[in-house]
Design a protein around this motif. Sequence first.
Motif, mmCIF file in Angstrom:
data_model
loop_
_atom_site.group_PDB
_atom_site.id
_atom_site.type_symbol
_atom_site.label_atom_id
_atom_site.label_comp_id
_atom_site.label_asym_id
_atom_site.label_seq_id
_atom_site.Cartn_x
_atom_site.Cartn_y
_atom_site.Cartn_z
ATOM 1 N N VAL A 137 21.031 14.008 11.396
ATOM 2 C CA VAL A 137 21.572 15.353 11.631
ATOM 3 C C VAL A 137 22.085 15.951 10.329
ATOM 4 C CG1 VAL A 137 23.338 16.675 12.861
ATOM 5 C CG2 VAL A 137 22.167 14.782 14.002
ATOM 6 N N GLY A 138 22.790 15.145 9.567
ATOM 7 C CA GLY A 138 23.327 15.604 8.290
ATOM 8 C C GLY A 138 24.033 14.470 7.575
ATOM 9 N N ALA A 139 24.073 14.553 6.244
ATOM 10 C CA ALA A 139 24.731 13.528 5.438
ATOM 11 C C ALA A 139 25.430 14.173 4.263
ATOM 12 C CB ALA A 139 23.712 12.494 4.955
ATOM 13 N N ASP A 140 26.469 13.515 3.788
ATOM 14 C CA ASP A 140 27.260 14.051 2.677
ATOM 15 C C ASP A 140 27.662 12.900 1.756
ATOM 16 O OD1 ASP A 140 28.810 15.758 1.068
ATOM 17 O OD2 ASP A 140 30.602 15.336 2.256
ATOM 18 N N SER A 141 27.059 12.844 0.586
ATOM 19 C CA SER A 141 27.346 11.762 -0.352
ATOM 20 C C SER A 141 28.757 11.858 -0.923
ATOM 21 C CB SER A 141 26.325 11.785 -1.499
ATOM 22 O OG SER A 141 26.426 12.992 -2.239
ATOM 23 N N ARG A 142 29.316 13.057 -0.969
ATOM 24 C CA ARG A 142 30.651 13.222 -1.552
ATOM 25 C C ARG A 142 31.745 12.589 -0.699
ATOM 26 N NH1 ARG A 142 28.045 18.022 -3.234
ATOM 27 N NH2 ARG A 142 28.168 18.295 -5.512
ATOM 28 N N THR A 143 31.482 12.429 0.595
ATOM 29 C CA THR A 143 32.456 11.773 1.473
ATOM 30 C C THR A 143 31.887 10.501 2.099
ATOM 31 O OG1 THR A 143 31.733 13.180 3.324
ATOM 32 C CG2 THR A 143 33.644 13.921 2.050
ATOM 33 N N ASP A 144 30.648 10.146 1.729
ATOM 34 C CA ASP A 144 29.967 8.960 2.249
ATOM 35 C C ASP A 144 29.915 8.961 3.778
ATOM 36 O OD1 ASP A 144 28.538 6.609 2.100
ATOM 37 O OD2 ASP A 144 30.305 5.319 2.010
ATOM 38 N N LEU A 145 29.631 10.117 4.344
ATOM 39 C CA LEU A 145 29.550 10.242 5.803
ATOM 40 C C LEU A 145 28.178 10.756 6.219
ATOM 41 C CD1 LEU A 145 33.033 11.882 6.487
ATOM 42 C CD2 LEU A 145 32.377 9.500 6.959
ATOM 43 N N ALA A 146 27.734 10.330 7.387
ATOM 44 C CA ALA A 146 26.459 10.800 7.931
ATOM 45 C C ALA A 146 26.543 10.811 9.448
ATOM 46 C CB ALA A 146 25.314 9.907 7.469
ATOM 47 N N VAL A 147 25.767 11.713 10.058
ATOM 48 C CA VAL A 147 25.685 11.801 11.516
ATOM 49 C C VAL A 147 24.224 11.669 11.922
ATOM 50 C CG1 VAL A 147 26.054 13.232 13.557
ATOM 51 C CG2 VAL A 147 27.742 13.241 11.704
ATOM 52 N N LEU A 148 23.967 10.785 12.884
ATOM 53 C CA LEU A 148 22.633 10.576 13.434
ATOM 54 C C LEU A 148 22.609 11.054 14.881
ATOM 55 C CD1 LEU A 148 22.128 6.880 12.233
ATOM 56 C CD2 LEU A 148 21.620 8.977 10.962
ATOM 57 N N GLN A 149 21.402 11.178 15.421
ATOM 58 C CA GLN A 149 21.266 11.534 16.831
ATOM 59 C C GLN A 149 20.075 10.813 17.426
ATOM 60 O OE1 GLN A 149 20.406 15.685 17.767
ATOM 61 N NE2 GLN A 149 21.557 15.538 19.682
ATOM 62 N N ILE A 150 20.272 10.278 18.630
ATOM 63 C CA ILE A 150 19.159 9.677 19.368
ATOM 64 C C ILE A 150 18.868 10.564 20.569
ATOM 65 C CG2 ILE A 150 19.492 7.301 18.601
ATOM 66 C CD1 ILE A 150 21.170 6.764 21.050
ATOM 67 N N SER A 151 17.589 10.681 20.884
ATOM 68 C CA SER A 151 17.186 11.617 21.949
ATOM 69 C C SER A 151 17.446 11.056 23.342
ATOM 70 C CB SER A 151 15.706 11.971 21.795
ATOM 71 O OG SER A 151 14.909 10.792 21.828
ATOM 72 N N ASP A 152 17.346 9.735 23.480
ATOM 73 C CA ASP A 152 17.574 9.117 24.786
ATOM 74 C C ASP A 152 19.060 8.792 24.924
ATOM 75 O OD1 ASP A 152 17.606 7.755 27.141
ATOM 76 O OD2 ASP A 152 16.164 6.208 26.553
ATOM 77 N N ALA A 153 19.796 9.645 25.603
ATOM 78 C CA ALA A 153 21.243 9.500 25.719
ATOM 79 C C ALA A 153 21.665 8.876 27.047
ATOM 80 C CB ALA A 153 21.911 10.863 25.551
ATOM 81 N N GLN A 154 20.762 8.181 27.702
ATOM 82 C CA GLN A 154 21.103 7.561 28.982
ATOM 83 C C GLN A 154 22.010 6.344 28.782
ATOM 84 O OE1 GLN A 154 17.465 6.577 30.988
ATOM 85 N NE2 GLN A 154 16.986 8.704 31.519
ATOM 86 N N ASN A 155 23.009 6.254 29.639
ATOM 87 C CA ASN A 155 23.906 5.088 29.687
ATOM 88 C C ASN A 155 24.587 4.783 28.347
ATOM 89 O OD1 ASN A 155 23.122 4.615 32.417
ATOM 90 N ND2 ASN A 155 21.280 3.566 31.675
#
Length: 431
Positions: A199-217
């Motif tokens: 989804v997005g990443a930021d090297s200055r804060t060493d943070l990243a957000v991912l997303q998976i399409s199958d959100a069941q359970n």
Amino acid sequence: MNNDDFNSKEHESNTPPVIEAIILDSKTDPNSSTSSQFSSSPHSTSKPKRTIAAIATLCLASAFIGGLTTATALPHIYPNLFTVQTTSTPTSATTTPTLPATTLSTNTSQFPVAEIAKNVGPAVVGVSNFQSSPQSNSGYFRSSSNNNSSSGLQEAGSGSGFIIDAAKGYIVTNNHVIDGAQKITVSLSDGRTLDAKLVGADSRTDLAVLQISDAQNLTAVTLGDSSNLEVGASVVAIGNPGGNDFARSVTTGVISATNRTLDLQGESSFGLIQTDAAINPGNSGGPLVDYQGKVIGINSAKYAQTGFEGMGFSIPISDALPTIQQLIQTGKATHPALYVSVNDQYNAYAQSNNLTQGAYVADVTAGGPAAKAGITKDDVITKINDTAVKSSGDLVRELYKYKIGDQISVTFVRNGNTQVVQATLGEITSK
């Protein structure tokens, strides 16, 4: 060097049994003594016998009252002695209340960790970073159990992450876990392995957000507040040290310190949480959880110098959350900036030559906030508003406390002279 790219958790008394023991002793000894004293005379008459009987009765009554008084007074006259004697007596009257208390105390200290592992563990995921593998001399890709032959990609590294939005499948991890990835997969607690979108990443804060399409359970974590942590508070780290073979390993420890600084890209942007909970390669991106089961940090680094143990570091969740929210909303993160490049090598020179410590300005972007304020190359920034700055990391952490467009005062030293100017913070985006 890019602009502003700095190198860098009511009581039942025991008295009745004791009184009874003392009374028995008091009744036995005088009675035995009285019996031998007054029945030993073979010439006693009826009247003396009645007198003797009266006296014996009086003695027995006196002994009874005296024993009762003594037993009642002992705990007040010698409280320490009384306590030691009663608690050390191996009788059910004294030991039975103590054992359940000890057992409950032990269970209480262990119980939260089991609950945390049970409740938070399913929200922790493994993150795999796949990249193109260099070919060997034989023309074949190097073999690996993680080789993705269909795409010619091989697992270049792995780490951890945690689900923050179960409905939408959002996962938080470190930027360095997914840096350079051509494909990212996420392994879930239910055994599924799914492709993930960055989804997005930021090297200055060493943070990243991912997303998976199958959100069941899916199970999401509960975020806590890291703004007021107490040193010594118990914490739990959960992650995948060494990869999926050790998925969702649980380690415990305490908050060793707060507001620690590391000269690492991304981590230098925060005052970090230090913990002695074991954090190993592969734990990066996993959660640091307090004993209420709330995430207070993102495990990101450990001090790996030979001879040092139990020094792990986590990004405080309250400081990370604004960037995480930006990454989810826009796919990028923006930060306040002066548009300067800073070199910390100056500080070693300054220390040797008794010069002012600070953030040495190696370059200034023309037309940027610093240039407009009159800051030039070779200046040494020593304060942002009233807070001292002694390194590039200090400068970044202070700037990130403000918002884009805020006006700040910048104190710097030029040729031995101290100056103060006003600057309006500009904007830099994640990279």
